[in-house]
Design a protein around this motif. Structure first.
Motif, PDB file in Angstrom:
ATOM      1  N   ASP A   1      -2.898   1.999 -28.844  1.00 53.20           N
ATOM      2  CA  ASP A   1      -2.585   1.729 -30.245  1.00 53.20           C
ATOM      3  C   ASP A   1      -1.780   2.854 -30.869  1.00 53.20           C
ATOM      4  N   GLY A   2      -0.863   3.409 -30.106  1.00 50.53           N
ATOM      5  CA  GLY A   2      -0.007   4.459 -30.631  1.00 50.53           C
ATOM      6  C   GLY A   2      -0.610   5.848 -30.610  1.00 50.53           C
ATOM      7  N   GLN A   3      -1.924   5.941 -30.364  1.00 59.05           N
ATOM      8  CA  GLN A   3      -2.583   7.249 -30.311  1.00 59.05           C
ATOM      9  C   GLN A   3      -2.573   7.770 -28.881  1.00 59.05           C
ATOM     10  N   PRO A   4      -2.003   8.944 -28.637  1.00 56.49           N
ATOM     11  CA  PRO A   4      -2.017   9.473 -27.275  1.00 56.49           C
ATOM     12  C   PRO A   4      -3.455   9.700 -26.788  1.00 56.49           C
ATOM     13  N   LEU A   5      -3.712   9.306 -25.552  1.00 55.82           N
ATOM     14  CA  LEU A   5      -5.045   9.478 -24.977  1.00 55.82           C
ATOM     15  C   LEU A   5      -5.113  10.799 -24.226  1.00 55.82           C
TER      16      LEU A   5
ATOM     17  N   SER B   1       0.846  -1.178   0.000  1.00 55.45           N
ATOM     18  CA  SER B   1       0.000   0.000   0.000  1.00 55.45           C
ATOM     19  C   SER B   1       0.887   1.236   0.000  1.00 55.45           C
ATOM     20  N   GLY B   2       0.512   2.221  -0.788  1.00 56.22           N
ATOM     21  CA  GLY B   2       1.320   3.416  -0.918  1.00 56.22           C
ATOM     22  C   GLY B   2       2.346   3.315  -2.032  1.00 56.22           C
ATOM     23  N   SER B   3       2.366   2.204  -2.761  1.00 51.37           N
ATOM     24  CA  SER B   3       3.349   2.072  -3.829  1.00 51.37           C
ATOM     25  C   SER B   3       2.889   2.794  -5.089  1.00 51.37           C
ATOM     26  N   GLY B   4       1.620   3.178  -5.144  1.00 51.30           N
ATOM     27  CA  GLY B   4       1.100   3.893  -6.313  1.00 51.30           C
ATOM     28  C   GLY B   4       0.507   2.968  -7.358  1.00 51.30           C
ATOM     29  N   LYS B   5       0.316   1.682  -7.020  1.00 51.30           N
ATOM     30  CA  LYS B   5      -0.154   0.755  -8.045  1.00 51.30           C
ATOM     31  C   LYS B   5      -1.569   1.076  -8.515  1.00 51.30           C
ATOM     32  N   SER B   6      -2.444   1.474  -7.577  1.00 49.88           N
ATOM     33  CA  SER B   6      -3.795   1.849  -8.004  1.00 49.88           C
ATOM     34  C   SER B   6      -3.790   3.151  -8.785  1.00 49.88           C
ATOM     35  N   THR B   7      -2.828   4.016  -8.475  1.00 53.17           N
ATOM     36  CA  THR B   7      -2.733   5.287  -9.200  1.00 53.17           C
ATOM     37  C   THR B   7      -2.413   5.039 -10.672  1.00 53.17           C
ATOM     38  N   VAL B   8      -1.636   3.996 -10.962  1.00 46.42           N
ATOM     39  CA  VAL B   8      -1.358   3.648 -12.356  1.00 46.42           C
ATOM     40  C   VAL B   8      -2.679   3.412 -13.089  1.00 46.42           C
ATOM     41  N   ALA B   9      -3.556   2.628 -12.459  1.00 45.58           N
ATOM     42  CA  ALA B   9      -4.848   2.338 -13.091  1.00 45.58           C
ATOM     43  C   ALA B   9      -5.673   3.606 -13.235  1.00 45.58           C
ATOM     44  N   ARG B  10      -5.632   4.454 -12.232  1.00 41.42           N
ATOM     45  CA  ARG B  10      -6.412   5.689 -12.289  1.00 41.42           C
ATOM     46  C   ARG B  10      -5.924   6.598 -13.413  1.00 41.42           C
ATOM     47  N   VAL B  11      -4.622   6.620 -13.626  1.00 40.86           N
ATOM     48  CA  VAL B  11      -4.074   7.446 -14.708  1.00 40.86           C
ATOM     49  C   VAL B  11      -4.482   6.870 -16.070  1.00 40.86           C
ATOM     50  N   VAL B  12      -4.351   5.541 -16.216  1.00 38.27           N
ATOM     51  CA  VAL B  12      -4.701   4.918 -17.494  1.00 38.27           C
ATOM     52  C   VAL B  12      -6.182   5.118 -17.795  1.00 38.27           C
ATOM     53  N   ALA B  13      -7.027   5.037 -16.746  1.00 34.98           N
ATOM     54  CA  ALA B  13      -8.467   5.179 -16.953  1.00 34.98           C
ATOM     55  C   ALA B  13      -8.871   6.633 -17.162  1.00 34.98           C
ATOM     56  N   GLY B  14      -7.938   7.559 -16.901  1.00 39.92           N
ATOM     57  CA  GLY B  14      -8.270   8.973 -17.067  1.00 39.92           C
ATOM     58  C   GLY B  14      -8.948   9.563 -15.850  1.00 39.92           C
ATOM     59  N   LEU B  15      -8.895   8.854 -14.729  1.00 40.52           N
ATOM     60  CA  LEU B  15      -9.509   9.388 -13.504  1.00 40.52           C
ATOM     61  C   LEU B  15      -8.589  10.390 -12.828  1.00 40.52           C
ATOM     62  N   LEU B  16      -7.288  10.282 -13.109  1.00 39.89           N
ATOM     63  CA  LEU B  16      -6.325  11.228 -12.548  1.00 39.89           C
ATOM     64  C   LEU B  16      -5.405  11.640 -13.689  1.00 39.89           C
ATOM     65  N   ALA B  17      -5.311  12.940 -13.926  1.00 41.52           N
ATOM     66  CA  ALA B  17      -4.458  13.411 -15.019  1.00 41.52           C
ATOM     67  C   ALA B  17      -3.003  13.351 -14.572  1.00 41.52           C
ATOM     68  N   PRO B  18      -2.116  12.778 -15.403  1.00 42.92           N
ATOM     69  CA  PRO B  18      -0.709  12.749 -15.019  1.00 42.92           C
ATOM     70  C   PRO B  18      -0.112  14.155 -15.101  1.00 42.92           C
ATOM     71  N   THR B  19       0.926  14.413 -14.308  1.00 42.15           N
ATOM     72  CA  THR B  19       1.577  15.724 -14.370  1.00 42.15           C
ATOM     73  C   THR B  19       2.658  15.729 -15.440  1.00 42.15           C
ATOM     74  N   ALA B  20       3.108  14.553 -15.857  1.00 43.64           N
ATOM     75  CA  ALA B  20       4.057  14.447 -16.955  1.00 43.64           C
ATOM     76  C   ALA B  20       3.895  13.078 -17.592  1.00 43.64           C
ATOM     77  N   GLY B  21       4.376  12.936 -18.840  1.00 38.91           N
ATOM     78  CA  GLY B  21       4.307  11.643 -19.514  1.00 38.91           C
ATOM     79  C   GLY B  21       2.993  11.469 -20.263  1.00 38.91           C
ATOM     80  N   THR B  22       2.940  10.380 -21.067  1.00 38.30           N
ATOM     81  CA  THR B  22       1.741  10.153 -21.865  1.00 38.30           C
ATOM     82  C   THR B  22       1.267   8.706 -21.752  1.00 38.30           C
ATOM     83  N   VAL B  23      -0.025   8.542 -22.001  1.00 35.69           N
ATOM     84  CA  VAL B  23      -0.615   7.215 -22.104  1.00 35.69           C
ATOM     85  C   VAL B  23      -1.128   7.112 -23.529  1.00 35.69           C
ATOM     86  N   SER B  24      -0.711   6.071 -24.285  1.00 37.86           N
ATOM     87  CA  SER B  24      -1.273   5.942 -25.626  1.00 37.86           C
ATOM     88  C   SER B  24      -1.867   4.573 -25.852  1.00 37.86           C
TER      89      SER B  24
END
Lengths: 600, 326
Positions: free
Chosen positions: A344-348, A319-342
């Motif tokens: 099929d090559g298309q940035p989301l 707990s506290g490792s940020g593993k759920s945050t990864v899912a939240r970022v991929v799902a678009g529930l939390l906007a990342p402060t840097a970096g991209t999620v794509s």
């Protein structure tokens, strides 16, 4: 043989079911415990293990009736005059609850709560009790034993609270201590420490123990005897070694089998040049963001991972490792402060509102707790139908037929469509939760601790289903869990997160044998094994040379806990990413040969 | 703990309370705009009301000009707001006295009535709420539920009328109008206030009692309560030491709502018992189109409400260690 300390004869606990008929949730249970022994009550949820433990204190949850004979030392409960046993509550018989975080009063200081039993039962003056509490805190290896009691529950971690709760149970020097799943809510690494502390103090006090758990491996470390329960009935009672090595009962065998997750067969994923989902250098966190794109409270730092079409990638960490945050970022529930999620090559888009409905459809998330994720007022058909209408515009017969198909897919009868979620069992709810995601026909499902709240047997079935769906539908998973055995059973690739940093990644096979990252090593070695001497062995291994070094973003995050950190290296610069022969990438200063040797 | 540490421990809640205070002030300014606009929408104005039906339009216009009613609304608003901020809400158009003077004549009456009703009803509400919560689902709880529901449902004028009928007309125990003599003895004082306090208290006790019951029941279902029982904590200690400190937040907020009602909503009781309080003053201001008085009363009620809610918030913050540490 001396007279047993605890005698239970023909114990039954009855509740009124919804139609008013009496329902026996504990039926004709009898057992003895010798003074100083620890008896484990083991079984799935609904087996009546907690109910039996509470009955030992003459306590039944609202609406339940206890009958039968219970004797603890000289106190007895004969089914009618239960007051005798109840008077011992918190004095000679004490209780350690499952979730200390919920079982402590949030608005009172911990020391007041810890010494309260001694004060209300008059076993000590306030000053004596405080002194005794500090001794217990020290014995339980709590930091700052003198002052930790002045804090409030929300200021401490789950593992610390669980130890404080043990101190509270031992403050009156009880003769019987009941532990009710005391480590179930903890991370494996914390669980080891808490188990060691418990075992030490219970032995020192010479108290008799009752240990309630669904986890055979944990029980193997703590108990002398095991009582296996199923649906309120005793299936088997025997010494720990006997139950583990030569179980007699079929149900015990099922439990043992489920305790060792098996690798689910999966299609080898064709190596595609273009991944389905790629996460590149994601940073995310909470609070205001500075110019470098770092949040005031960063959760993820520069996390990169790829998921191929139809692949299953596991993310593990405590707990506290940020593993759920990864899912939240991929799902678009939390906007990342840097970096991209794509995809099929298309940035989301960074957040849900920046994504098209089609993009949303292709990535679905399944949450840990189906009780909270599914609206209890809606029927299963409504829940699935909504998704069909939203993404596919299906209505009427077409939607009904599709709901039936989906239920078939998750191995539930079609009739369940008319039932409300609140009428379903935990495993069924989790299946519906999964079907809700499948209804969108996604390419990727984000599974956030989907098996963590389930019993071992049910967990096995859900893992089997996930593997099957992947084989049949070609859906990819980002599977988040704190349990490395579960991840290994389902995923082809595993990423280990520590405090928001990816410390290791590689194929499943790379995790079968060292070299690992020292944190991965700690995670793997902290998983309790089904043998009685495991806890004593693992105890010898821990210890960290830089334990007093504060954690820093400019050094290896794991430094304060690392048992193999090297002065002049680990405490000076950031570690490099090393490729191991088995194909796993490890973020560490130690070389492959050193890491392999460290494990020994 | 060192002085510096405890000082910094208070910085968190102080900041939160300051923030809430600021928000309350902003709300008050917004409310002032609403009050001013709405009171401007009422048909007719004080000039028309003073001169009566027979007045010619010229006469009305002249009086309007004299009273300053012909200036643009925005100008009048800011002038009025400035007056309020400086403690001078203007001149009553009807009574030809400063509004502040009229209000200060009535304010002590309202405060006395509200204060007595609070002293009378809050302890009873707590008794009912606690007794009801600990016997949840059993006979006592059901009886109390029916009683409080009936009390909520009964209109105040009915309760007041029945009370007058019983205690004044039949039994001749209590006066039917509330006139407190000069320099009353304690007995005279209590006798005078007995009926209005009782009638106002009925609603407050019922509402607050139900809120307290709900707040306690919500806490009773939490795991720490079962843990306390398993420690051998007695029922009394469980409620007062374990549950109530955690239920303080919702309870003080319910109290703030009830008390703000006592301050501005006692119109029926004031009318029936001919008691000169603020609520009847405001109703009179409406009928006579005495805008400055009406607006001042409305602002006073809103300010009291916001103050009570602010106090409730502060108490809730201080009672919760998590919020207290900011």
């Amino acid at each position: 043989m001396p007279a047993p300390h605890v005698v239970v004869r023909n114990l039954a606990v009855t509740v009124r079911s919804s139609d008013g008929a009496p329902l026996r949730i504990v039926d004709d249970v009898s057992f003895n415990i010798q003074r100083g022994d620890v008896l484990a009550l083991i079984g799935e949820s609904g087996s009546g293990k907690t109910t039996i433990a509470l009955a030992l204190m003459g306590y039944a949850r609202s609406g339940a009736q206890i009958s039968g004979q219970i004797e603890v030392g000289s106190a007895a409960f004969d089914g009618k005059a239960g007051a005798d046993l109840a008077a011992q509550r918190g004095h000679r018989i004490t209780y350690v609850a499952q979730s200390a975080a919920a079982a402590f009063n949030p608005s009172r200081r911990l020391i007041e709560q810890v010494i309260e039993p001694a004060l209300i039962h008059g076993t000590a003056t306030s000053a004596e009790a405080r002194a005794h509490a500090v001794e217990l805190f020290a014995a339980l290896a709590l930091p700052n034993p003198e002052t930790i009691g002045n804090r409030y529950p929300h200021e401490l971690s789950g593992g610390q609270l669980q130890r404080l709760m043990a101190a509270m149970a031992l403050i009156t020097r009880p003769e019987l201590v009941i532990f009710d799943e005391p480590t179930t809510a903890l991370d494996v690494t914390t669980q080891v420490e808490v188990l060691q502390a418990f075992r030490k103090v219970v032995r020192e006090q010479g108290a008799t123990g009752v240990y309630v758990s669904h986890d055979l491996a944990v029980v193997a470390q703590m108990a002398d005897q095991i009582l296996v329960l199923n649906r309120g009935k005793v299936r088997e009672q025997n010494a720990v070694r006997v139950v583990l090595e030569t179980p007699e009962d079929d149900y015990t065998k099922t439990l043992l089998a489920a305790a060792r997750p098996v690798v689910k067969a999966a299609l080898p994923v064709a190596a595609v040049s273009k991944p389905l989902l790629s996460i590149d250098g994601i940073c995310a966190g909470y609070g205001p963001v500075d110019r470098q794109g770092r949040a005031a409270h960063p959760v993820l730092t520069d996390v990169t991972l790829q998921i191929g079409r139809g692949a299953a990638v596991g993310v593990i960490g405590e707990s506290g490792s940020g593993k759920s945050t990864v899912a939240r970022v991929v799902a678009g529930l939390l906007a990342p402060t840097a970096g991209t999620v794509s995809l099929d090559g298309q940035p989301l888009g960074a957040s849900v509102k920046d994504r098209s409905r089609e993009e949303l459809r292709r990535i679905q998330i399944v949450f840990q707790n189906a009780d909270i994720a599914l609206n209890p007022a809606h029927s299963v058909g409504d829940i699935l139908g909504r998704v069909l209408r939203f993404y596919h515009g299906m209505q009427g017969h077409q939607a009904q037929a599709r709901v039936a198909e989906l239920l078939d897919l998750i191995r539930l009868p079609a009739g369940i469509a008319d039932r409300r979620c609140s009428e379903l069992s935990g495993g069924q709810k989790q299946r519906v939760n999964l079907a809700r995601a499948l209804a969108a026909e996604p390419d990727l499902i984000l599974c956030d601790e989907v098996t963590s709240a389930l019993d071992t047997v049910v967990r096995e079935a859900i893992l089997e289903l996930l593997a099957e769906l992947r084989r049949d539908l070609g859906v990819a998973y980002l599977f988040i869990s704190h349990d490395i055995a579960t991840v290994q059973a389902l995923c082809d690739e595993i990423v280990v997160l520590y405090k928001g940093t990816r410390v290791e990644s590689g194929a499943r096979d790379a995790y079968a044998a060292p070299p690992f990252h020292p944190y991965t090593d700690l995670l793997i070695s902290s998983v309790p094994e089904l043998r009685t001497d495991w806890l004593s062995e693992v105890a010898a291994k821990h210890g960290a040379p830089f334990a007093h070094r504060p954690e820093s973003a400019d050094l290896c995050r794991f430094l304060p806990r690392c048992p193999v950190a090297v002065a002049g290296q680990c405490d000076v610069t950031l570690p490099p990413l090393r490729m191991m022969a088995a194909g796993n990438a490890v973020l560490c200063h130690r070389t492959e040969a050193e890491l392999a040797r460290d494990h020994m | 703990m060192s002085g510096a540490a405890s000082a910094s421990a208070w910085r968190g809640p102080a900041k939160l309370v300051l923030k809430r205070t600021g928000l309350a002030l902003v709300t008050l300014v917004l409310v002032s705009a609403v009050i001013f606009t709405i009171s401007g929408l009422l048909p007719g104005d004080a000039a028309q009301e003073l001169l009566g039906q027979g007045a010619t339009p010229e006469q009305i216009a002249a009086l309007r000009q004299e009273m300053g009613l012909d200036r643009p609304a925005v100008v009048r608003y800011f002038e009025w707001l400035r007056g309020i901020a400086l403690g001078d809400p203007g001149q009553s158009l009807v009574a030809n006295k400063p509004v502040a003077e009229i209000i200060s004549e009535r304010l002590p009456n309202t405060l006395t009535l509200a204060g007595l009703t609070t002293l009378f009803s809050v302890p009873i509400a707590f008794l009912i709420g606690i007794a009801s919560a600990v016997s949840r689902g059993k006979g006592t709880d059901r009886a109390l539920n029916i009683a409080t529901l009936a009390m909520v449902a009964l209109p105040e004028f009915l309760v007041a009328t029945i009370a007058v009928l019983v205690f004044s007309v039949k039994l001749l125990w209590l006066p039917s109008i509330t006139i407190v003599p000069q320099d009353p003895t304690l007995w005279e004082f209590l006798r005078a206030y007995a009926m209005p306090v009782m009638v106002l208290g009925v609603g407050v006790i019922a509402q607050l009692g139900r809120m307290i019951r709900a707040a306690i029941i919500a806490e009773l279902d939490r795991p720490y309560v079962e843990m306390a029982r398993l420690k051998g904590v007695s029922q009394r200690r469980l409620i007062f030491r374990h549950v109530l400190p955690n239920a303080v937040g919702p309870i003080v907020n319910a109290m703030a709502l009830s008390l703000s009602y006592l301050f501005g909503g006692a119109i029926i009781v004031e009318t029936i018992f001919s008691y000169p309080g603020l609520a009847s003053l405001m109703v009179n201001a409406v009928t006579s189109r005495d805008m400055p008085l009406l607006q001042a009363c409305a602002m006073l009620f809103c300010a009291t409400y916001l103050l009570l809610v602010l106090i409730a918030d502060t108490v809730a913050i201080l009672a919760n260690p998590r919020l207290r540490q900011g």
